[in-house]
Write an enzyme that holds these catalytic residues in place. Sequence first.
Site, mmCIF file in Angstrom:
data_model
loop_
_atom_site.group_PDB
_atom_site.id
_atom_site.type_symbol
_atom_site.label_atom_id
_atom_site.label_comp_id
_atom_site.label_asym_id
_atom_site.label_seq_id
_atom_site.Cartn_x
_atom_site.Cartn_y
_atom_site.Cartn_z
ATOM 1 N N ILE A 303 0.832 -1.198 0.000
ATOM 2 C CA ILE A 303 0.000 0.000 0.000
ATOM 3 C C ILE A 303 0.868 1.250 0.000
ATOM 4 C CG2 ILE A 303 -1.734 1.325 1.265
ATOM 5 C CD1 ILE A 303 -2.837 -1.185 -0.010
ATOM 6 N N LYS A 418 -10.701 -5.565 9.334
ATOM 7 C CA LYS A 418 -10.539 -6.468 10.481
ATOM 8 C C LYS A 418 -10.597 -5.720 11.812
ATOM 9 C CE LYS A 418 -7.967 -9.986 7.928
ATOM 10 N NZ LYS A 418 -8.292 -9.406 6.597
ATOM 11 N N ASN A 456 -9.545 -6.759 1.857
ATOM 12 C CA ASN A 456 -8.329 -7.397 1.363
ATOM 13 C C ASN A 456 -7.868 -6.760 0.060
ATOM 14 O OD1 ASN A 456 -7.939 -10.107 3.078
ATOM 15 N ND2 ASN A 456 -10.107 -9.657 2.864
ATOM 16 N N ARG A 549 -8.031 -20.339 11.271
ATOM 17 C CA ARG A 549 -6.812 -20.022 12.024
ATOM 18 C C ARG A 549 -7.175 -19.193 13.256
ATOM 19 N NH1 ARG A 549 -3.467 -17.195 7.341
ATOM 20 N NH2 ARG A 549 -5.502 -16.167 7.201
ATOM 21 N N GLU A 552 -9.375 -15.860 13.180
ATOM 22 C CA GLU A 552 -9.926 -15.640 11.845
ATOM 23 C C GLU A 552 -11.452 -15.667 11.854
ATOM 24 O OE1 GLU A 552 -8.606 -17.003 7.428
ATOM 25 O OE2 GLU A 552 -8.874 -18.605 8.885
#
Length: 629
Positions: A303, A418, A456, A549, A552
């Site tokens: 980014i 997130k 994402n 995971r 997650e």
Amino acid sequence: MKKYVVAKISKNIPRSLVLLIDLSIVAVNFIFSYFILNEFSSDLDLMKPFIQLPYVIVITLISFITLGSYKGVIRHTGLRDTISIYSSVSLLALLLLIANYIIIKFDYSPIYVLTISNIIVLFLLNTIALITSRFLFKFVFKSLLKRSLDTVNVIVYGAGELGTIVYSTLEKENTQRSKVRCFIDDDPRKRGNKIDRIDIHSNAHVDKEYVESREIKEVIIAIKNLSQAKLLEISDKFLAMGLKVKMVPPVANWVGSDLQLNQIKEINIEDLLNRTPIQIENPLIEKEVSGKVILVTGAAGSIGSEIVRQLTNYKCKEVVLVDQAESCLYDVEQDLKRKQKTNLTCYVSDVRDKGMMNKIFMTHQPNIVFHAAAYKHVPLMEANPYEAVKINIGGTKIIADFSCKYNVDKFVMVSTDKAVNPTNVMGATKRVAEMYIGSKNKIGNCTKFITTRFGNVLGSNGSVIPLFKRQIAEGGPITLTHPDITRYFMTIPEACQLVIEAGSMGCGGEIFIFDMGKSVRIMDLAKRMIKLSGLEYPSDIDIKITGLRPGEKLYEELLNDGENTLPTHHNKIMISKSEDFDYEEKIKCIEFLIKENNPEDFLSVVSNIKKIVPEFISNNSIFENLDKK
């Protein structure tokens, strides 16, 4: 052997040889013109034409050299070459007429005077013979070349203007023999018609039996303004048949306004995410950054580096790059220098280093800060909460505090979806960072603190698509944590457009989010990637479910509980209206978290995070017990 043949016949014929052949054709035509004018009489005296022939050849040489009709590449003969030949033949006729006038006027040797009929017949014969010879050679060359190449049978999806351009491009290409077996078009008025004797069919007509019977290997999509839903429908159908699916790029991307074969690329997974790319065109951005000093942290990351590249397209006074990844920062610097971007200063440094950060701020006095430095991998941060707090919260606090100290106009932080109702340490630390800069915005009196939040990013370090590509290349299996897991996706340029746009339109305190369309089921994504690789699931590449995971989620969100959105001037960008809280108390809690961050007691660290972010509920993690308490 075929490559050798192609190389041999692909060499250009020397110009001198082309000129010699043209002169020979004119010589033959000149003699033949006498036979035509004398009606092929057996009593024709050939002495005169043979005396005149050298004189005619000299004038022909002058006209051909003057206009350069022999310089074109014969195997690429087209309209312009035809016009050049016509002009040269016309000049020859004109010069012969002028020569006649001069010979008669000054009483030179009359044997060199040509009749008007002779000049006209010679003009017609030359025009026909020279142009025909060019196209005859072109036809022979194409025939020999195509025999030496392997044939690839293709379908062109789209029988409009773009489809005919693709067909013409395939026909004139010399490096690959592509044979168009049919066109497909959704317009019922075109079905049943032909383009250059090639049938136009409906999509339904071209089934697996049709494809196999004609040994078709590729489909080229040639439709302007194709919707994502239609692209998905077409690609899914033909990928399931084992065909390569290719796309024609937008006309604006063509080289020299002409479509080249190498520009028709195989479709990639980014094209099949069923979302319309977001475009931002805001003239205020240039006004906002022009003449300004811009500081970018995390400038070597996916980014950060793209933010820098986009900023260097504007007239910034200086762009200051900060990152602790030496090699990656060097690569970014060298890439920009190759593009003649010179207003750059690079620092290999850690945003947690107060001394160095103070020096950078004091030296450069930045007007705008783009803060992209962060740890982002969920499983790693779940296992290393001490480091997550140090960089994601502590590093953000240091850069934010110096922004206030040195009167930075705007501070733009790169966050993540997130951070919304987090279930993991990484997301929770990003949420704490959002809270800190939001609090600073409320109690400060100088810097405008702005947050950007998105999902994402395709192609970024550690994203799922590069991982799947690597696993497919290794023969599989693809590892997937859950069959129903979904994610939002956007491209790196889109994400960075959002960040820079936020910097231009933000007034402080906002969290900018994108309308990212529908979330993508990762299982479907994996299956499409297998098809795009020319393989089959599960016979060639299997998908192995490994279980979620630590930390997650099955799905991501863009808004926290208690948040709602406000519209902006761009219909794809919204502002999250955050819930109110005691900002001074929140800052004290965050400062306590940073002070008490202990590498020997992860439970204590995460417990303190949960006190600041009450919606942080751990999932599939050793920290779930803290929620029960």
